[in-house]
Motif scaffolding. Structure first.
Motif, PDB file in Angstrom:
ATOM      1  N   HIS A  50       7.459  12.495  -2.849  1.00  0.00           N
ATOM      2  CA  HIS A  50       7.991  11.132  -3.056  1.00  0.00           C
ATOM      3  C   HIS A  50       9.012  11.065  -4.206  1.00  0.00           C
ATOM      4  O   HIS A  50       9.957  10.299  -4.155  1.00  0.00           O
ATOM      5  CB  HIS A  50       6.860  10.116  -3.251  1.00  0.00           C
ATOM      6  CG  HIS A  50       6.268  10.058  -4.618  1.00  0.00           C
ATOM      7  ND1 HIS A  50       5.389  11.012  -5.091  1.00  0.00           N
ATOM      8  CD2 HIS A  50       6.443   9.187  -5.634  1.00  0.00           C
ATOM      9  CE1 HIS A  50       5.051  10.704  -6.330  1.00  0.00           C
ATOM     10  NE2 HIS A  50       5.672   9.607  -6.693  1.00  0.00           N
ATOM     11  N   ASP A  51       8.835  11.896  -5.232  1.00  0.00           N
ATOM     12  CA  ASP A  51       9.776  11.868  -6.362  1.00  0.00           C
ATOM     13  C   ASP A  51      10.747  13.062  -6.341  1.00  0.00           C
ATOM     14  O   ASP A  51      11.321  13.416  -7.378  1.00  0.00           O
ATOM     15  CB  ASP A  51       8.998  11.845  -7.686  1.00  0.00           C
ATOM     16  CG  ASP A  51       8.567  10.435  -8.075  1.00  0.00           C
ATOM     17  OD1 ASP A  51       9.154   9.467  -7.559  1.00  0.00           O
ATOM     18  OD2 ASP A  51       7.636  10.305  -8.899  1.00  0.00           O
ATOM     19  N   HIS A  83      16.086   6.792  -5.958  1.00  0.00           N
ATOM     20  CA  HIS A  83      15.553   8.128  -5.679  1.00  0.00           C
ATOM     21  C   HIS A  83      14.621   8.177  -4.460  1.00  0.00           C
ATOM     22  O   HIS A  83      14.455   9.243  -3.872  1.00  0.00           O
ATOM     23  CB  HIS A  83      14.888   8.748  -6.921  1.00  0.00           C
ATOM     24  CG  HIS A  83      13.591   8.125  -7.318  1.00  0.00           C
ATOM     25  ND1 HIS A  83      13.488   7.029  -8.134  1.00  0.00           N
ATOM     26  CD2 HIS A  83      12.309   8.461  -7.024  1.00  0.00           C
ATOM     27  CE1 HIS A  83      12.212   6.722  -8.325  1.00  0.00           C
ATOM     28  NE2 HIS A  83      11.470   7.583  -7.656  1.00  0.00           N
ATOM     29  N   HIS A 109       9.014   3.870  -1.356  1.00  0.00           N
ATOM     30  CA  HIS A 109       8.040   3.879  -2.460  1.00  0.00           C
ATOM     31  C   HIS A 109       8.577   3.216  -3.734  1.00  0.00           C
ATOM     32  O   HIS A 109       7.812   2.762  -4.555  1.00  0.00           O
ATOM     33  CB  HIS A 109       7.518   5.304  -2.746  1.00  0.00           C
ATOM     34  CG  HIS A 109       8.304   6.068  -3.767  1.00  0.00           C
ATOM     35  ND1 HIS A 109       9.357   6.896  -3.440  1.00  0.00           N
ATOM     36  CD2 HIS A 109       8.205   6.140  -5.115  1.00  0.00           C
ATOM     37  CE1 HIS A 109       9.863   7.429  -4.539  1.00  0.00           C
ATOM     38  NE2 HIS A 109       9.188   6.993  -5.575  1.00  0.00           N
ATOM     39  N   THR A 110       9.894   3.126  -3.878  1.00  0.00           N
ATOM     40  CA  THR A 110      10.439   2.525  -5.106  1.00  0.00           C
ATOM     41  C   THR A 110      10.558   0.999  -5.013  1.00  0.00           C
ATOM     42  O   THR A 110      10.499   0.334  -6.037  1.00  0.00           O
ATOM     43  CB  THR A 110      11.844   3.094  -5.436  1.00  0.00           C
ATOM     44  OG1 THR A 110      12.692   2.947  -4.303  1.00  0.00           O
ATOM     45  CG2 THR A 110      11.762   4.550  -5.829  1.00  0.00           C
ATOM     46  N   ASP A 127       1.082   5.855  -5.999  1.00  0.00           N
ATOM     47  CA  ASP A 127       2.077   6.002  -7.072  1.00  0.00           C
ATOM     48  C   ASP A 127       1.796   5.002  -8.191  1.00  0.00           C
ATOM     49  O   ASP A 127       1.974   5.302  -9.368  1.00  0.00           O
ATOM     50  CB  ASP A 127       3.474   5.756  -6.469  1.00  0.00           C
ATOM     51  CG  ASP A 127       4.605   6.169  -7.389  1.00  0.00           C
ATOM     52  OD1 ASP A 127       4.418   7.094  -8.199  1.00  0.00           O
ATOM     53  OD2 ASP A 127       5.701   5.579  -7.270  1.00  0.00           O
TER      54      ASP A 127
HETATM   55 FE   LIG Z   1       9.347   7.429  -7.694  1.00  0.00          FE
END
Ligand SMILES: [Fe+2]
Ligand SMILES: [Fe+2]
Length: 190
Positions: A50-51, A83, A109-110, A127
């Motif tokens: 995810h990151d 991102h 996810h962000t 997260d």
């Molecule tokens: Fe993230």
């Protein structure tokens, strides 16, 4: 793919602290996936990656957004949001991982979004609540995460919007849509 193999793919792209966060997100996401009956393999891929794009150069991310027809309105909001969408592209172009469900969970996810899938919610929440996170109100969300997925996601996005508005930051439209969508769904179930 084996959990450790996926983590090895992302390790060189992250700082030690961010990699430790990623390992905790994987464990938390797997707990939630078991609880809410979400595909384990997809959960591992999405949580571990995810990151993936967290430390990409801002100009490179802006170019990827333009070249890959990602939503251009992202460019009018803080680059911290970019991102997720950028990683959803890079895991396919650089790692050859083409999995729509996984890419979508990483993408959102962000910011969150309306009509999130169970996998998207599990990643968003993992997260937010992984054991390294420590801020006001986190324990309430953490407890709720193991009781009711939509309620916990609602609390997380509500807190996020409160935090952003409290500092008079811009709020990405999809984040507000996530809030409204979950609020309506929770009201329908009462
Ligand atoms: Fe993230
Ligand atoms: Fe993260």
């Amino acid at each position: 793919m084996d959990k450790n193999k996926v983590l090895e793919l992302v390790k060189p792209k992250l700082t030690a602290a961010r990699f430790a966060h990623t390992e905790r997100v994987v464990e938390t996401a797997l707990e939630l996936a078991r609880l809410y009956d979400v595909n384990q393999e997809d959960t591992i891929l999405a949580a571990a990656l995810h990151d993936y794009a967290k430390y990409r150069d801002v100009n490179e991310m802006a170019n990827i957004i333009k070249e890959h027809q990602l939503p251009l309105n992202l460019l009018s909001y803080h680059h911290e949001l970019w991102h997720g969408p950028v990683a959803s592209i890079l895991i396919e172009t650089e790692l050859s991982i083409a999995n729509e469900a996984v890419q979508s969970a990483i993408f959102w996810h962000t910011t969150g979004s309306e009509g999130m899938t169970e996998l998207e919610k599990v990643i968003y929440l993992a997260d937010y609540i992984e054991p390294g996170r420590d801020f006001a109100g986190i324990e309430t969300v953490r407890k709720k995460a193991y009781e009711h997925l939509n309620e916990a996601c609602f609390l997380a996005v509500r807190n996020t919007i409160q935090f952003l508005a409290g500092r008079e930051y811009l709020i990405y439209p999809e984040t507000l849509k996530m809030y409204n969508d979950l609020k309506r769904k929770l009201e329908e179930t009462i």
